[in-house]
Motif scaffolding. Structure first.
Motif, PDB file in Angstrom:
ATOM      1  N   LEU A  46       0.888  -1.155   0.000  1.00  0.00           N
ATOM      2  CA  LEU A  46       0.000   0.000   0.000  1.00  0.00           C
ATOM      3  C   LEU A  46       0.929   1.208   0.000  1.00  0.00           C
ATOM      4  CD1 LEU A  46      -2.830   1.286   0.242  1.00  0.00           C
ATOM      5  CD2 LEU A  46      -2.511   1.219   2.729  1.00  0.00           C
ATOM      6  N   LEU A  47       1.106   1.822  -1.162  1.00  0.00           N
ATOM      7  CA  LEU A  47       2.077   2.902  -1.315  1.00  0.00           C
ATOM      8  C   LEU A  47       1.384   4.251  -1.164  1.00  0.00           C
ATOM      9  CD1 LEU A  47       4.106   1.378  -4.273  1.00  0.00           C
ATOM     10  CD2 LEU A  47       4.505   1.146  -1.819  1.00  0.00           C
ATOM     11  N   GLU A  48       1.012   4.552   0.062  1.00  0.00           N
ATOM     12  CA  GLU A  48       0.352   5.807   0.393  1.00  0.00           C
ATOM     13  C   GLU A  48       1.072   6.448   1.574  1.00  0.00           C
ATOM     14  OE1 GLU A  48      -3.843   5.302   0.855  1.00  0.00           O
ATOM     15  OE2 GLU A  48      -4.048   4.266  -1.046  1.00  0.00           O
ATOM     16  N   GLN A  49       0.568   7.603   2.052  1.00  0.00           N
ATOM     17  CA  GLN A  49       1.233   8.280   3.163  1.00  0.00           C
ATOM     18  C   GLN A  49       1.354   7.363   4.376  1.00  0.00           C
ATOM     19  OE1 GLN A  49      -0.051  12.206   4.233  1.00  0.00           O
ATOM     20  NE2 GLN A  49       0.866  12.069   6.242  1.00  0.00           N
ATOM     21  N   ASN A  50       0.308   6.636   4.713  1.00  0.00           N
ATOM     22  CA  ASN A  50       0.358   5.598   5.740  1.00  0.00           C
ATOM     23  C   ASN A  50       0.263   4.276   4.994  1.00  0.00           C
ATOM     24  OD1 ASN A  50       0.458   7.509   7.763  1.00  0.00           O
ATOM     25  ND2 ASN A  50      -1.738   7.494   8.085  1.00  0.00           N
ATOM     26  N   GLY A  51       1.397   3.612   4.794  1.00  0.00           N
ATOM     27  CA  GLY A  51       1.401   2.429   3.946  1.00  0.00           C
ATOM     28  C   GLY A  51       2.340   1.344   4.428  1.00  0.00           C
ATOM     29  N   TYR A  52       2.556   0.365   3.547  1.00  0.00           N
ATOM     30  CA  TYR A  52       3.408  -0.769   3.892  1.00  0.00           C
ATOM     31  C   TYR A  52       3.867  -1.490   2.637  1.00  0.00           C
ATOM     32  CZ  TYR A  52      -0.633  -3.687   2.834  1.00  0.00           C
ATOM     33  OH  TYR A  52      -1.683  -4.297   2.191  1.00  0.00           O
ATOM     34  N   VAL A  53       4.901  -2.319   2.809  1.00  0.00           N
ATOM     35  CA  VAL A  53       5.359  -3.280   1.813  1.00  0.00           C
ATOM     36  C   VAL A  53       5.615  -4.575   2.571  1.00  0.00           C
ATOM     37  CG1 VAL A  53       7.147  -3.914   0.155  1.00  0.00           C
ATOM     38  CG2 VAL A  53       6.411  -1.539   0.324  1.00  0.00           C
ATOM     39  N   LYS A  54       5.032  -5.658   2.079  1.00  0.00           N
ATOM     40  CA  LYS A  54       5.190  -6.970   2.710  1.00  0.00           C
ATOM     41  C   LYS A  54       5.963  -7.869   1.752  1.00  0.00           C
ATOM     42  CE  LYS A  54       2.473 -10.601   4.884  1.00  0.00           C
ATOM     43  NZ  LYS A  54       1.115 -11.073   5.182  1.00  0.00           N
ATOM     44  N   PHE A  55       7.058  -8.479   2.246  1.00  0.00           N
ATOM     45  CA  PHE A  55       7.902  -9.346   1.442  1.00  0.00           C
ATOM     46  C   PHE A  55       7.599 -10.813   1.727  1.00  0.00           C
ATOM     47  CE2 PHE A  55      10.111  -5.357   1.713  1.00  0.00           C
ATOM     48  CZ  PHE A  55      10.624  -5.176   0.435  1.00  0.00           C
ATOM     49  N   SER A  56       7.923 -11.666   0.770  1.00  0.00           N
ATOM     50  CA  SER A  56       7.635 -13.093   0.883  1.00  0.00           C
ATOM     51  C   SER A  56       8.401 -13.766   2.025  1.00  0.00           C
ATOM     52  CB  SER A  56       7.954 -13.807  -0.427  1.00  0.00           C
ATOM     53  OG  SER A  56       9.323 -13.619  -0.768  1.00  0.00           O
ATOM     54  N   ASN A  57       9.515 -13.211   2.440  1.00  0.00           N
ATOM     55  CA  ASN A  57      10.280 -13.802   3.542  1.00  0.00           C
ATOM     56  C   ASN A  57       9.747 -13.396   4.911  1.00  0.00           C
ATOM     57  OD1 ASN A  57      11.105 -11.148   3.761  1.00  0.00           O
ATOM     58  ND2 ASN A  57      13.266 -11.570   3.384  1.00  0.00           N
ATOM     59  N   GLY A  58       8.633 -12.649   4.947  1.00  0.00           N
ATOM     60  CA  GLY A  58       8.015 -12.268   6.207  1.00  0.00           C
ATOM     61  C   GLY A  58       8.343 -10.855   6.663  1.00  0.00           C
ATOM     62  N   LEU A  59       9.346 -10.226   6.061  1.00  0.00           N
ATOM     63  CA  LEU A  59       9.699  -8.862   6.432  1.00  0.00           C
ATOM     64  C   LEU A  59       8.577  -7.904   6.017  1.00  0.00           C
ATOM     65  CD1 LEU A  59      11.893  -6.936   7.554  1.00  0.00           C
ATOM     66  CD2 LEU A  59      12.632  -6.646   5.179  1.00  0.00           C
ATOM     67  N   ILE A  60       8.214  -6.997   6.918  1.00  0.00           N
ATOM     68  CA  ILE A  60       7.183  -6.001   6.649  1.00  0.00           C
ATOM     69  C   ILE A  60       7.730  -4.625   6.997  1.00  0.00           C
ATOM     70  CG2 ILE A  60       4.857  -5.196   7.201  1.00  0.00           C
ATOM     71  CD1 ILE A  60       4.231  -8.083   8.115  1.00  0.00           C
ATOM     72  N   LEU A  61       7.655  -3.697   6.059  1.00  0.00           N
ATOM     73  CA  LEU A  61       8.025  -2.310   6.284  1.00  0.00           C
ATOM     74  C   LEU A  61       6.745  -1.485   6.270  1.00  0.00           C
ATOM     75  CD1 LEU A  61      11.045  -2.064   3.817  1.00  0.00           C
ATOM     76  CD2 LEU A  61      11.085  -2.689   6.242  1.00  0.00           C
ATOM     77  N   GLN A  62       6.550  -0.651   7.278  1.00  0.00           N
ATOM     78  CA  GLN A  62       5.355   0.199   7.348  1.00  0.00           C
ATOM     79  C   GLN A  62       5.784   1.610   7.724  1.00  0.00           C
ATOM     80  OE1 GLN A  62       1.668  -1.496   8.882  1.00  0.00           O
ATOM     81  NE2 GLN A  62       2.820  -3.302   9.527  1.00  0.00           N
ATOM     82  N   TRP A  63       4.994   2.597   7.324  1.00  0.00           N
ATOM     83  CA  TRP A  63       5.319   3.987   7.593  1.00  0.00           C
ATOM     84  C   TRP A  63       4.049   4.809   7.683  1.00  0.00           C
ATOM     85  CZ3 TRP A  63       6.243   1.322   3.132  1.00  0.00           C
ATOM     86  CH2 TRP A  63       5.448   1.654   2.040  1.00  0.00           C
ATOM     87  N   GLY A  64       4.202   6.009   8.225  1.00  0.00           N
ATOM     88  CA  GLY A  64       3.047   6.883   8.296  1.00  0.00           C
ATOM     89  C   GLY A  64       3.352   8.183   9.002  1.00  0.00           C
ATOM     90  N   ALA A  65       2.305   8.973   9.184  1.00  0.00           N
ATOM     91  CA  ALA A  65       2.405  10.266   9.851  1.00  0.00           C
ATOM     92  C   ALA A  65       1.178  10.459  10.723  1.00  0.00           C
ATOM     93  CB  ALA A  65       2.505  11.382   8.820  1.00  0.00           C
ATOM     94  N   THR A  66       1.377  11.079  11.865  1.00  0.00           N
ATOM     95  CA  THR A  66       0.252  11.411  12.730  1.00  0.00           C
ATOM     96  C   THR A  66      -0.263  12.794  12.332  1.00  0.00           C
ATOM     97  OG1 THR A  66       1.578  12.502  14.438  1.00  0.00           O
ATOM     98  CG2 THR A  66       1.289  10.104  14.613  1.00  0.00           C
ATOM     99  N   THR A  67      -1.420  13.159  12.845  1.00  0.00           N
ATOM    100  CA  THR A  67      -1.982  14.482  12.563  1.00  0.00           C
ATOM    101  C   THR A  67      -1.906  15.396  13.771  1.00  0.00           C
ATOM    102  OG1 THR A  67      -4.185  13.664  13.103  1.00  0.00           O
ATOM    103  CG2 THR A  67      -3.537  13.614  10.780  1.00  0.00           C
ATOM    104  N   SER A  68      -1.396  14.879  14.884  1.00  0.00           N
ATOM    105  CA  SER A  68      -1.257  15.690  16.096  1.00  0.00           C
ATOM    106  C   SER A  68      -0.017  15.219  16.859  1.00  0.00           C
ATOM    107  CB  SER A  68      -2.510  15.553  16.964  1.00  0.00           C
ATOM    108  OG  SER A  68      -2.664  14.216  17.397  1.00  0.00           O
ATOM    109  N   PRO A  69       0.458  16.019  17.825  1.00  0.00           N
ATOM    110  CA  PRO A  69       1.665  15.642  18.561  1.00  0.00           C
ATOM    111  C   PRO A  69       1.548  14.358  19.375  1.00  0.00           C
ATOM    112  CG  PRO A  69       1.238  17.972  18.797  1.00  0.00           C
ATOM    113  CD  PRO A  69       0.026  17.372  18.134  1.00  0.00           C
TER     114      PRO A  69
END
Length: 124
Positions: A46-69
């Motif tokens: 899911l290549l969006e502001q809050n997204g992820y990439v899931k690999f076949s070996n089980g590794l998952i990268l996720q990212w995002g931004a909050t809207t408040s402190p």
């Protein structure tokens, strides 16, 4: 299937995790298969502001931004194990770096003293 080539080798992208699971045994057993070279396959993304990439070996990268402190963050997809969670802000002056609390396999709480937080998760 899309394929991206970099200096580090090839990353193969399957349109879905279901499709990857249907063909992974054929790929692994076929010595002539183009995909056997590195075993790194993106099976979901899911290549969006809050997204992820899931690999076949089980590794998952996720990212995002909050809207408040200070905000409760739910990962785009749950994970089985959190390996690393990094937080930062765009602030040029602040007293403290942002920090995570209440870290689980589904969410965490981002806390900052000045403005919204950007986060990056490495998980399995």
């Amino acid at each position: 299937m899309a394929q991206s080539t970099t200096n580090l080798g090839k990353i193969h992208v399957f349109p879905s995790e279901t499709l990857y699971n249907q063909f992974k045994d054929i790929i692994a057993d076929n010595d002539l298969a183009l995909l056997k070279d590195d075993g790194a396959y993106i099976v979901a993304a899911l290549l969006e502001q809050n997204g992820y990439v899931k690999f076949s070996n089980g590794l998952i990268l996720q990212w995002g931004a909050t809207t408040s402190p200070s905000e409760d963050v739910t990962y785009p997809i749950p994970v089985s194990r959190v390996l690393c969670l990094l937080l930062t802000t765009r602030a040029t002056t602040f007293r403290y770096s942002p920090w995570p609390t209440k870290i689980t396999t589904k969410s965490f709480q981002a806390v900052s003293d000045c403005e919204p937080v950007y986060w990056f998760l490495v998980a399995k």
